[in-house]
Design a protein around this motif. Structure first.
Motif, PDB file in Angstrom:
ATOM      1  N   ARG A   1       0.822  -1.203   0.000  1.00  0.00           N
ATOM      2  CA  ARG A   1       0.000   0.000   0.000  1.00  0.00           C
ATOM      3  C   ARG A   1       0.862   1.261   0.000  1.00  0.00           C
ATOM      4  O   ARG A   1       0.498   2.269  -0.616  1.00  0.00           O
TER       5      ARG A   1
ATOM      6  N   CYS B   1      -3.602  -0.459   9.473  1.00  0.00           N
ATOM      7  CA  CYS B   1      -3.671  -0.742   8.037  1.00  0.00           C
ATOM      8  C   CYS B   1      -4.147  -2.180   7.831  1.00  0.00           C
ATOM      9  O   CYS B   1      -3.448  -3.011   7.265  1.00  0.00           O
TER      10      CYS B   1
ATOM     11  N   CYS C   1      -7.293   4.874   7.777  1.00  0.00           N
ATOM     12  CA  CYS C   1      -6.347   5.819   7.189  1.00  0.00           C
ATOM     13  C   CYS C   1      -6.360   7.160   7.916  1.00  0.00           C
ATOM     14  O   CYS C   1      -5.341   7.848   7.968  1.00  0.00           O
TER      15      CYS C   1
ATOM     16  N   CYS D   1      -3.776   7.073  10.573  1.00  0.00           N
ATOM     17  CA  CYS D   1      -2.491   6.494  10.176  1.00  0.00           C
ATOM     18  C   CYS D   1      -1.366   7.527  10.216  1.00  0.00           C
ATOM     19  O   CYS D   1      -1.495   8.626   9.677  1.00  0.00           O
TER      20      CYS D   1
ATOM     21  N   CYS E   1       1.127   8.184   1.815  1.00  0.00           N
ATOM     22  CA  CYS E   1       0.633   6.901   1.305  1.00  0.00           C
ATOM     23  C   CYS E   1      -0.189   7.096   0.039  1.00  0.00           C
ATOM     24  O   CYS E   1      -1.221   7.780   0.070  1.00  0.00           O
TER      25      CYS E   1
ATOM     26  N   VAL F   1      -7.989   3.481   0.810  1.00  0.00           N
ATOM     27  CA  VAL F   1      -8.345   2.147   0.355  1.00  0.00           C
ATOM     28  C   VAL F   1      -9.208   1.477   1.427  1.00  0.00           C
ATOM     29  O   VAL F   1      -9.033   1.703   2.610  1.00  0.00           O
TER      30      VAL F   1
HETATM   31  S1  SF4 Z   1      -2.902   5.645   4.741  1.00  0.00           S
HETATM   32 FE1  SF4 Z   1      -4.291   3.872   4.897  1.00  0.00          FE
HETATM   33  S2  SF4 Z   1      -3.617   2.421   3.292  1.00  0.00           S
HETATM   34 FE2  SF4 Z   1      -1.941   3.920   3.641  1.00  0.00          FE
HETATM   35  S3  SF4 Z   1      -0.591   2.915   5.147  1.00  0.00           S
HETATM   36 FE3  SF4 Z   1      -2.022   4.244   6.262  1.00  0.00          FE
HETATM   37  S4  SF4 Z   1      -3.748   2.891   6.855  1.00  0.00           S
HETATM   38 FE4  SF4 Z   1      -2.564   1.860   5.219  1.00  0.00          FE
END
Ligand code: SF4
Length: 251
Positions: free
Chosen positions: A161, A206, A213, A216, A222, A227
């Motif tokens: 990802r 993730c 996200c 995150c 990213c 997603v």
């Molecule tokens: S932004 Fe979302 S898809 Fe990307 S690493 Fe973080 S949790 Fe995973």
């Protein structure tokens, strides 16, 4: 192969950000490499706590691993059950131990400490039932303490990802891609830490179907932010607009 990077070859940055969330990860106890290999083999596709409990029971039942060579798989299976594919793993374990003894003349993998890393990986992955994940875990987690990254399903998914590895099912490609990007001076402890940080991130933030996200620590870099599932519950490939400098969003 050419790998598109979300964070330009920046595994240290990924590690630092995830360490800020999950804290430092250290190897408190390293097992001998044979024990670690057995643990890795019975852990395949199995939750950690289930695999550890099975390993402890197996160790209690077979305090001398060499006696596994004489064990009937029917003796082993109920000991390691409920690990995934317990019957198959019970059949393979005696074969694995026999092959090591045949190849080395003893049940000892300490020689892998001094082998070139690629050769050590190759030697292990030629053993029956040993894939790239189990081989790397044996080299990195055990007393061998070799500088190699263990790529499990969580590490592979997060790496894909983030654009650090090719997305898709090939574990060896993911391993090769991440190892190519790792700083040359990283020691075993740094690879150990990166593995457990990526795994913790994959298990908690993730996740496979519902990545959080918005929570995150890597979201600003990213390419796959957003997603997840749409309102009908179907997995969507890409939901969040994200444009990296000089790149198209969604790549
Ligand atoms: S932004 Fe979302 S898809 Fe990307 S690493 Fe973080 S949790 Fe995973």
């Amino acid at each position: 192969m050419q790998i598109r990077l979300a964070l330009p070859s920046d595994l240290p940055a990924v590690r630092d950000r995830l360490r800020a969330v999950f804290g430092p990860q250290r190897a408190e106890h390293r097992m001998d490499p044979v024990s670690q290999l057995i643990k890795a083999v019975i852990s395949a596709r199995t939750y950690d706590e289930v695999a550890w409990a099975a390993f402890i029971r197996l160790r209690a039942a077979f305090p001398n691993w060499a006696t596994l060579t004489l064990a009937d798989p029917a003796q082993i299976e109920p000991v390691i059950d409920p690990v995934t594919f317990a019957e198959d793993k019970a059949r393979r374990l005696p074969i694995l131990i026999r092959v090591i003894i045949l190849k080395r003349g003893e049940l000892n993998l300490d020689f892998l400490k001094d082998e070139p890393l690629d050769e050590a990986m190759e030697w292990l992955t030629r053993l029956p039932g040993v894939g790239v994940k189990a081989a790397a875990a044996t080299l990195n987690f055990s007393t061998l303490a070799r500088p190699v990254l263990t790529v499990d399903t969580h590490v592979q998914r997060v790496g894909g990802r983030l654009g650090l590895t090719p997305r898709g099912g090939d574990r060896t490609l993911a391993y090769d891609g991440l190892m190519e990007q790792a700083p040359a001076d990283w020691d075993a402890d740094r690879f150990f830490e990166l593995h457990w940080l990526l795994k913790a991130h994959g298990q908690s933030i993730c996740s496979h179907f519902d990545p959080a996200c918005d929570l995150c620590a890597l979201r600003d870099a990213c390419p796959r932010i957003g997603v997840g599932r749409d309102q009908e519950g179907d997995v969507v490939a890409f939901r969040g607009p994200r444009t990296l400098p000089g790149e198209e969003a969604g790549i």
